[in-house]
Design a protein around this motif. Structure first.
Motif, short mmCIF file in Angstrom:
data_model
loop_
_atom_site.label_atom_id
_atom_site.label_comp_id
_atom_site.label_asym_id
_atom_site.label_seq_id
_atom_site.Cartn_x
_atom_site.Cartn_y
_atom_site.Cartn_z
N LEU A 239 -14.27 -29.70 -18.15
CA LEU A 239 -13.91 -30.68 -17.13
C LEU A 239 -14.40 -32.08 -17.49
O LEU A 239 -13.72 -33.07 -17.23
N ALA A 240 -15.58 -32.15 -18.10
CA ALA A 240 -16.08 -33.45 -18.53
C ALA A 240 -15.18 -34.06 -19.60
O ALA A 240 -14.90 -35.26 -19.59
N ARG A 241 -14.70 -33.21 -20.50
CA ARG A 241 -13.78 -33.70 -21.54
C ARG A 241 -12.46 -34.16 -20.93
O ARG A 241 -11.94 -35.23 -21.27
N LEU A 242 -11.92 -33.35 -20.02
CA LEU A 242 -10.66 -33.72 -19.38
C LEU A 242 -10.81 -34.98 -18.53
O LEU A 242 -9.92 -35.84 -18.49
N ASP A 243 -11.96 -35.09 -17.85
CA ASP A 243 -12.19 -36.27 -17.02
C ASP A 243 -12.25 -37.53 -17.87
O ASP A 243 -11.70 -38.58 -17.49
N LEU A 244 -12.91 -37.44 -19.02
CA LEU A 244 -12.99 -38.60 -19.91
C LEU A 244 -11.61 -38.98 -20.44
O LEU A 244 -11.25 -40.17 -20.48
N ALA A 245 -10.83 -37.96 -20.82
CA ALA A 245 -9.49 -38.25 -21.34
C ALA A 245 -8.60 -38.87 -20.26
O ALA A 245 -7.86 -39.83 -20.52
N GLU A 247 -9.64 -40.53 -17.63
CA GLU A 247 -10.15 -41.86 -17.31
C GLU A 247 -9.68 -42.89 -18.33
O GLU A 247 -9.30 -44.01 -17.97
N LYS A 248 -9.69 -42.51 -19.60
CA LYS A 248 -9.21 -43.43 -20.63
C LYS A 248 -7.72 -43.74 -20.45
O LYS A 248 -7.29 -44.89 -20.61
N LEU A 249 -6.95 -42.70 -20.11
CA LEU A 249 -5.51 -42.90 -19.92
C LEU A 249 -5.24 -43.81 -18.73
O LEU A 249 -4.44 -44.76 -18.82
N LEU A 250 -5.89 -43.54 -17.61
CA LEU A 250 -5.68 -44.37 -16.41
C LEU A 250 -6.18 -45.79 -16.62
O LEU A 250 -5.57 -46.76 -16.14
N ASP A 251 -7.30 -45.92 -17.34
CA ASP A 251 -7.82 -47.26 -17.61
C ASP A 251 -6.85 -48.04 -18.49
O ASP A 251 -6.66 -49.25 -18.31
N GLY A 252 -6.23 -47.34 -19.44
CA GLY A 252 -5.25 -48.00 -20.29
C GLY A 252 -4.04 -48.48 -19.51
O GLY A 252 -3.51 -49.57 -19.75
N VAL A 266 2.56 -40.05 -25.01
CA VAL A 266 1.53 -40.30 -23.99
C VAL A 266 1.84 -39.50 -22.73
O VAL A 266 0.94 -38.94 -22.09
N ALA A 267 3.12 -39.44 -22.36
CA ALA A 267 3.50 -38.66 -21.18
C ALA A 267 3.19 -37.18 -21.38
O ALA A 267 2.76 -36.49 -20.45
N SER A 268 3.41 -36.68 -22.60
CA SER A 268 3.09 -35.28 -22.88
C SER A 268 1.59 -35.03 -22.77
O SER A 268 1.16 -34.00 -22.23
N THR A 269 0.79 -35.98 -23.24
CA THR A 269 -0.67 -35.85 -23.12
C THR A 269 -1.10 -35.84 -21.67
O THR A 269 -1.95 -35.03 -21.25
N ALA A 270 -0.51 -36.73 -20.86
CA ALA A 270 -0.84 -36.77 -19.44
C ALA A 270 -0.46 -35.47 -18.74
O ALA A 270 -1.21 -34.95 -17.90
N ALA A 271 0.70 -34.92 -19.09
CA ALA A 271 1.12 -33.65 -18.49
C ALA A 271 0.18 -32.52 -18.90
O ALA A 271 -0.14 -31.64 -18.09
N LEU A 273 -3.02 -32.83 -19.64
CA LEU A 273 -4.26 -33.00 -18.88
C LEU A 273 -4.11 -32.48 -17.46
O LEU A 273 -5.00 -31.80 -16.93
N ALA A 274 -2.99 -32.81 -16.83
CA ALA A 274 -2.77 -32.35 -15.45
C ALA A 274 -2.69 -30.83 -15.39
O ALA A 274 -3.24 -30.20 -14.47
N THR A 275 -2.03 -30.23 -16.35
CA THR A 275 -1.90 -28.77 -16.36
C THR A 275 -3.25 -28.10 -16.54
O THR A 275 -3.58 -27.13 -15.85
N GLU A 276 -4.04 -28.62 -17.47
CA GLU A 276 -5.36 -28.02 -17.69
C GLU A 276 -6.27 -28.19 -16.48
O GLU A 276 -7.06 -27.30 -16.15
N LEU A 277 -6.18 -29.33 -15.82
CA LEU A 277 -6.97 -29.53 -14.61
C LEU A 277 -6.58 -28.53 -13.53
O LEU A 277 -7.44 -27.97 -12.84
#
Length: 418
Positions: A239-245, A247-252, A266-271, A273-277
């Motif tokens: 969760l810490a790893r996903l949260d950091l990823a 956060e970086k995406l949203l900050d960007g 980038v959209a695939s990466t965001a999807a 992250l959402a799936t893993e969360l």
């Protein structure tokens, strides 16, 4: 997709064969306790060993100087002492500067220098035909291995001690006439040179094993105070790893570094992250503190099997959890005394109604816990285990295939009233 990615294409943690993932905080703590130069108390043992080595070196040097006139040629023995003192001072200085670390190359150099010390000492006393009476620097070499025990793996020290033992035995056989008068002296001399390092190796290994077990127990004990459904250390790291990823995406996106609309990658990466969360949220509703305590423990994970399909372990109070966990630890014993094939199986449920007033009123329910063991006899169970079981609930004992079996009736609050 590489083998280090999951089905979503997201890098995953490399997991050890049992217990914690190799990148987790708990695994790093356990590895630190297992390292030869770990500072979990072994540094103090090393300081004590260095003090003992220094005292013995002073005694040996005084003994050598007193008997110096008996040596036909004293030069080899003098050189041996100079090399030994240089090695000892060098190792102490190196450890003081670099910390409790000694590289393999330095260890090889130290062992080679100590071997030269032994050879030179034997050359000096060879004409005297009594190794046990005149050996000085070579005996100090055995004590010189003591500070290295906390800095290098035990197998290296065992090899060094064995080589030293062989050198002494060969020297005694080749130079000293074995008689009823000289034999005890030779045995005492060899024992004085070999036994301190041998005993210290076993003592330090036992200390490290104790530290590893206690550290693992502390990490597991942290699960006792968790809510009914919770994430363990593995999920926390994920969760810490996903949260950091995320956060970086949203900050960007917020700063404009990541343009909108998102690029396909980038959209695939965001999807992902959402799936893993979402997967972690689902897992968090199924896994209890007991599941994490067993699966994330390097110690319990090897010998404990858990069957809790209804996640009833989460209903136990902190006192009941602590008692159950302590009972399992005591049943298994430590690695040194545990026999091969010893295991414990915990089966929880299904929930039943007891005859108590609180249960009939619907305020409490009874969670049966069946503890099936393999290779554990009832007469081997310690009194502390029974005390721990009493904190869990009423229990009865029986035997199955010669091993202990426990049926625990644990009264807990009715989750429907929560």
């Amino acid at each position: 997709m590489s083998i280090d990615e999951n089905t979503l294409g997201v890098p995953r943690h490399r997991r050890a064969a049992r217990g914690l993932p190799t990148s987790s905080t708990g695994a790093r703590s356990l590895r630190q306790a297992q390292q030869a130069g770990a500072t979990l108390g072994t540094g103090y043992l090393g300081m004590g060993a260095a003090a003992v080595t220094a005292l013995q070196a002073i005694y040996g040097l005084i003994f050598f100087l007193v008997h110096l006139s008996a040596y036909p040629v004293a030069a080899p023995a003098i050189v041996a002492w100079l090399i030994y003192l240089a090695v000892f001072i060098g190792v102490v200085t190196l450890v003081a500067i670099q910390g409790e670390r000694l590289t393999g190359t330095v260890m090889i150099v130290v062992c080679a220098a100590l071997a030269v010390v032994v050879v030179l000492d034997f050359v000096a006393i060879w004409p005297l035909h009594n190794v046990g009476a005149y050996a000085t620097a070579s005996i100090s070499v055995g004590f010189g291995l003591l500070p290295l025990i906390t800095l290098r793996p035990a197998r290296e020290l065992v090899i060094a001690t064995s080589v030293l033992f062989v050198m002494f035995v060969v020297a005694v056989i080749l130079t000293t006439p074995i008689t009823p008068k000289t034999f005890p002296q030779q045995v005492s001399m060899i024992g004085l040179a070999i036994l301190p390092a041998t005993i210290a190796i076993f003592a330090v290994q036992g200390f490290r094993r104790m530290i590893q077990i206690e550290l693992d127990r502390v990490l597991v004990q942290s699960n006792v105070s968790q809510p009914r459904f919770a994430v363990g250390m593995l999920a926390s790291d994920e969760l810490a790893r996903l949260d950091l990823a995320a956060e970086k995406l949203l900050d960007g996106v917020a700063t404009g570094d990541v343009p909108l609309p998102l690029e396909p990658q980038v959209a695939s990466t965001a999807a992902s992250l959402a799936t893993e969360l979402r997967l972690h949220l689902i897992e968090g509703r199924r896994e209890t503190w007991l599941y994490h305590a067993v699966t994330e423990s390097e110690y319990l994970g090897r010998a404990v099997k858990l069957a809790d399909p209804s996640s009833l372990a989460g209903l136990l109070t902190p006192e009941q959890r602590d008692g159950l966990l302590q009972a399992v630890w005591l049943l298994l014993g430590d690695r040194r005394t545990r026999a091969a094939g010893v295991s414990v199986t915990l089966t929880l449920g299904p929930v039943v109604q007891s005859n108590s007033i609180a249960s009939m009123a619907g305020r409490t329910v009874e969670v049966p816990i069946d503890v099936t063991t393999t290779g554990i006899r009832r007469n081997r169970v310690t009194p502390a285990t029974w005390s721990a079981l009493q904190r869990v609930g009423d229990y009865s004992t029986s035997s199955q295939d010669g091993s202990l079996r426990l049926a625990i009736r644990c009264s807990v609050e009715n989750p429907a009233d929560s």
